[in-house]
Design an enzyme around this catalytic site. Structure first.
Site, PDB file in Angstrom:
ATOM      1  N   LYS A   1       0.879  -1.181   0.000  1.00  0.00           N
ATOM      2  CA  LYS A   1       0.000   0.000   0.000  1.00  0.00           C
ATOM      3  C   LYS A   1       0.915   1.229   0.000  1.00  0.00           C
ATOM      4  CE  LYS A   1      -4.240   1.644   2.269  1.00  0.00           C
ATOM      5  NZ  LYS A   1      -5.162   1.424   1.148  1.00  0.00           N
ATOM      6  N   THR A   2       1.367   1.576  -1.192  1.00  0.00           N
ATOM      7  CA  THR A   2       2.442   2.541  -1.375  1.00  0.00           C
ATOM      8  C   THR A   2       1.892   3.933  -1.689  1.00  0.00           C
ATOM      9  OG1 THR A   2       3.788   0.748  -2.271  1.00  0.00           O
ATOM     10  CG2 THR A   2       4.541   2.985  -2.696  1.00  0.00           C
TER      11      THR A   2
END
Length: 316
Positions: A161-162
């Site tokens: 989850k960048t």
């Protein structure tokens, strides 16, 4: 609405509690310039016995996994980060809230080599309010298939989850909103359904639930919750596989899932009404039944049918 930066309260940063308005970082913070960082969205809810975090262990593990995949070494254990999230709610006197633990690089240097940088962790929490209107939750969303493709698995880390990934989502969502839609549907580079801008996608056809396999879409915590509720409580089959957009056109029902959005019906895609969607969602539909179950379990309204999900709740 008060801007986030002007609110009162406390934020956790690397083990220290900072007054909300004094929580600052340098303008040359590496993550601000290059997008290398990761975060989680975690929800807390008020229940019959007080407030609790929902699936915080799973969210925190994904945060640590994201940081590891990005090669951002962390000095904080999952247990310490969970304790900090609980304390963040207590210090800010919050019950129904949204928390955003975030991992980011410091301002020690610039450049793509990312050398000599500190890895920092901050946690903020605030009252989310109504993420989407009650009418939208009842009536369903209108979505537009985006011309912007979701990331390929060999272009970026799709399970992390960048921070930087969400530029892709914002481009797609804002295009759809400008065209008069509520949401967007993103396809993967091969043309199969991936996800919405920040939510996973499900469709129902002939009593069977289908959702895209986890390749180019995020492995959502709410997605997993819905799959388990559908299988273990409603007794439905759930298939994780490749899905084409025309399968959504001809689905009996479709809905989106996400931590903030929870479960939202999808009533229309690309101008095509999905199933027998009317002015409001049918309360006998699978979508409505899953909404009801999800609301009960997140609010700790656990009857005999939901006692097996008690470990999803972590008391504040």
């Amino acid at each position: 609405m008060t801007p986030l930066c002007e609110r009162e309260g406390w934020l956790w940063n690397n083990g220290d509690w900072l007054p909300w308005r004094e929580a600052k970082t340098h303008m040359l913070t590496h993550t601000l310039h290059y997008g290398m960082g990761c975060f989680e969205g975690v929800r807390s809810y008020e229940g019959p016995n007080g407030a609790h975090l929902f699936r915080v262990a799973e969210h925190t593990r994904r945060l640590l996994d994201s940081a590891h995949a990005l090669d951002m070494p962390l000095a904080w254990s999952a247990e310490r980060l969970i304790d900090a999230q609980r304390e963040c709610l207590r210090r800010n006197d919050l019950t129904n809230a949204y928390l955003k633990p975030t991992v980011y690089f410091g301002a020690e240097s610039m450049g793509l080599r990312a050398t000599g940088l500190t890895t920092n962790v901050m946690i903020a929490a605030w009252d989310l309010g109504d993420y989407i209107s009650a009418s939208a939750a009842r009536q369903g969303l209108r979505a537009l298939t985006s011309s912007w493709a979701r990331h390929h698995v060999n272009i970026s880390l799709c399970r992390a989850k960048t921070n930087g990934h969400y530029v892709n989502s914002m481009l797609a969502l804002n295009t759809a909103i400008k065209a008069g839609f509520d949401e967007t549907l993103m396809l993967d580079p091969e043309g199969y359904v991936a996800e919405a801008s920040s939510a996973n996608v499900f469709l129902l056809r002939d009593g069977v639930l289908h959702t895209p396999e986890v390749t180019s879409c995020l492995q959502g915590i709410t997605r997993d919750s819905v799959i388990r509720l559908a299988r273990e409580v409603l007794g439905l089959q759930v298939h994780e596989r490749r899905i084409t957009r025309d399968e959504l056109y001809t689905a009996d029902e479709a809905f989106l899932t996400g931590t903030a959005a929870e479960i939202l019906p999808l009533r229309e895609l690309d101008g095509r009404r999905i199933g027998r969607a009317g002015e409001t969602i049918d309360q006998d539909s699978v979508t409505a039944r899953l909404q009801h179950l999800y609301r009960r379990v997140t609010r700790a309204e656990l009857g005999d049918d939901l006692t097996g999900f008690r470990d999803w709740l972590t008391a504040i």
